[in-house]
Design a protein around this motif. Structure first.
Motif, mmCIF file in Angstrom:
data_model
loop_
_atom_site.group_PDB
_atom_site.id
_atom_site.type_symbol
_atom_site.label_atom_id
_atom_site.label_comp_id
_atom_site.label_asym_id
_atom_site.label_seq_id
_atom_site.Cartn_x
_atom_site.Cartn_y
_atom_site.Cartn_z
ATOM 1 N N THR A 37 6.859 -23.364 -2.305
ATOM 2 C CA THR A 37 7.822 -22.042 -2.140
ATOM 3 C C THR A 37 9.046 -22.413 -1.211
ATOM 4 N N TYR A 38 9.932 -21.583 -1.678
ATOM 5 C CA TYR A 38 11.387 -21.757 -0.740
ATOM 6 C C TYR A 38 12.026 -20.288 -0.700
ATOM 7 N N ALA A 39 12.853 -20.321 0.020
ATOM 8 C CA ALA A 39 13.869 -19.141 0.372
ATOM 9 C C ALA A 39 15.112 -19.711 0.673
ATOM 10 N N GLU A 65 17.157 -25.233 -10.899
ATOM 11 C CA GLU A 65 16.722 -26.238 -10.795
ATOM 12 C C GLU A 65 15.275 -26.451 -10.127
ATOM 13 N N LEU A 66 15.382 -25.628 -9.164
ATOM 14 C CA LEU A 66 13.904 -25.620 -8.338
ATOM 15 C C LEU A 66 12.869 -24.921 -9.288
ATOM 16 N N LEU A 67 13.232 -24.125 -10.042
ATOM 17 C CA LEU A 67 12.142 -23.075 -10.973
ATOM 18 C C LEU A 67 11.623 -24.318 -12.056
ATOM 19 N N SER A 74 9.987 -17.299 -2.447
ATOM 20 C CA SER A 74 9.169 -16.392 -1.826
ATOM 21 C C SER A 74 9.675 -15.712 -0.662
ATOM 22 N N LYS A 75 8.987 -14.721 -0.268
ATOM 23 C CA LYS A 75 9.531 -14.036 0.984
ATOM 24 C C LYS A 75 8.581 -14.847 2.325
ATOM 25 N N LYS A 76 7.857 -15.645 2.170
ATOM 26 C CA LYS A 76 6.909 -16.341 2.882
ATOM 27 C C LYS A 76 6.986 -17.749 2.602
ATOM 28 N N PRO A 77 8.215 -18.581 2.625
ATOM 29 C CA PRO A 77 8.330 -19.960 2.015
ATOM 30 C C PRO A 77 7.833 -20.905 3.032
ATOM 31 N N ASP A 78 7.536 -22.027 2.134
ATOM 32 C CA ASP A 78 7.172 -23.236 2.929
ATOM 33 C C ASP A 78 8.540 -24.093 3.606
ATOM 34 N N MET A 79 9.508 -23.718 2.753
ATOM 35 C CA MET A 79 10.770 -24.566 3.278
ATOM 36 C C MET A 79 11.863 -23.682 2.790
ATOM 37 N N THR A 120 41.623 -32.181 -5.725
ATOM 38 C CA THR A 120 40.660 -31.866 -4.646
ATOM 39 C C THR A 120 39.454 -32.385 -4.686
ATOM 40 N N GLU A 121 39.043 -33.076 -3.763
ATOM 41 C CA GLU A 121 37.576 -33.622 -3.854
ATOM 42 C C GLU A 121 36.507 -32.724 -3.043
ATOM 43 N N GLY A 122 35.665 -32.340 -3.707
ATOM 44 C CA GLY A 122 34.661 -31.342 -3.061
ATOM 45 C C GLY A 122 33.477 -31.841 -2.810
ATOM 46 N N THR A 123 32.726 -31.670 -1.630
ATOM 47 C CA THR A 123 31.259 -32.279 -1.300
ATOM 48 C C THR A 123 30.549 -31.053 -0.964
ATOM 49 N N LEU A 124 29.396 -31.125 -1.781
ATOM 50 C CA LEU A 124 28.227 -29.818 -1.522
ATOM 51 C C LEU A 124 26.932 -30.749 -1.046
ATOM 52 N N PHE A 125 26.555 -30.148 -0.065
ATOM 53 C CA PHE A 125 25.399 -30.379 0.884
ATOM 54 C C PHE A 125 24.316 -29.440 0.496
ATOM 55 N N ILE A 126 23.088 -29.984 0.077
ATOM 56 C CA ILE A 126 21.908 -29.010 -0.055
ATOM 57 C C ILE A 126 20.726 -29.629 0.815
ATOM 58 N N ASP A 127 20.683 -28.783 1.775
ATOM 59 C CA ASP A 127 19.405 -28.996 2.614
ATOM 60 C C ASP A 127 18.129 -28.373 2.517
ATOM 61 N N PHE A 128 17.044 -28.999 2.786
ATOM 62 C CA PHE A 128 15.920 -28.431 2.665
ATOM 63 C C PHE A 128 15.250 -28.486 3.868
ATOM 64 N N ILE A 129 14.680 -27.493 4.547
ATOM 65 C CA ILE A 129 14.357 -27.404 5.942
ATOM 66 C C ILE A 129 12.851 -27.008 5.909
ATOM 67 N N ASP A 130 12.181 -27.589 6.752
ATOM 68 C CA ASP A 130 10.718 -27.019 7.050
ATOM 69 C C ASP A 130 10.590 -25.858 7.826
ATOM 70 N N LYS A 131 10.142 -24.776 7.175
ATOM 71 C CA LYS A 131 10.111 -23.337 7.809
ATOM 72 C C LYS A 131 9.399 -23.413 8.976
ATOM 73 N N GLU A 132 8.388 -23.832 9.186
ATOM 74 C CA GLU A 132 7.663 -23.926 10.570
ATOM 75 C C GLU A 132 8.146 -24.700 11.665
#
Length: 175
Positions: A37-39, A65-67, A74-79, A120-132
């Motif tokens: 799960t994620y938020a 994409e995650l789906l 989730s409101k109580k996500p893992d990440m 214009t060159e754009g950069t997109l960073f997507i981070d996944f963070i451990d919730k706990e």
């Protein structure tokens, strides 16, 4: 012949601007199978220096994409998922020399064409963070040309950026 060379070079130049370079990095000690799960991580997303409309477009693309990968919002996500962006102006200068050059005995033809392309060159960073633990576990970075375009094309470009970045998540040892 001159026109066909210019056409070919233009096609190569335009196609090189449409590519997105993607890299990712992750904590090799993390078991990614435990994340289901994620938020979205609002404090990080709020710092992204893009319009709120583009933020919404990016978040919708990430959700899609995650789906598709089996994750659930989730409101109580893992990440937690965060984003940030950077952009910079780039200039490409291509010089095309067509001809034989100059020779004092027979003369010759020399035609120098210079193409200057600013974008214009754009950069997109997507981070996944451990919730706990509140630790970054995975980061994907996509870099590519951003074009001034209509809304539909902009959505398409954002979706492509996100799709190519998220394709590398979760990491696997065979990639």
């Amino acid at each position: 012949m001159k026109k066909s060379i210019l056409l070919l070079l233009s096609i190569v130049l335009l196609s090189s601007c449409s590519t997105i370079k993607v890299v990712s990095d992750y904590d090799s000690k993390v078991d990614f199978t435990k994340y289901k799960t994620y938020a979205f991580y609002k404090p990080e997303i709020d710092k992204a220096k893009i319009s709120d409309l583009d933020k919404k477009r990016i978040l919708r693309a990430i959700e899609t994409e995650l789906l598709a990968k089996g994750f659930t919002k989730s409101k109580k996500p893992d990440m937690l998922v965060g984003i940030f962006t950077k952009s910079r102006e780039k200039v490409n200068i291509n010089q095309n020399n067509v001809g034989f050059g100059w020779n004092p005995w027979w003369g010759g033809m020399n035609n120098n064409n210079m193409n200057i392309n600013q974008y214009t060159e754009g950069t997109l960073f997507i981070d996944f963070i451990d919730k706990e633990k509140k630790e970054l576990i995975w980061q994907g970075v996509g870099t590519g040309a951003l074009k001034l375009q209509n809304r539909a094309k902009k959505v398409e470009r954002i979706n492509l950026f996100v799709k190519e970045i998220i394709a590398k998540f979760p990491p696997s040892e065979d990639k």
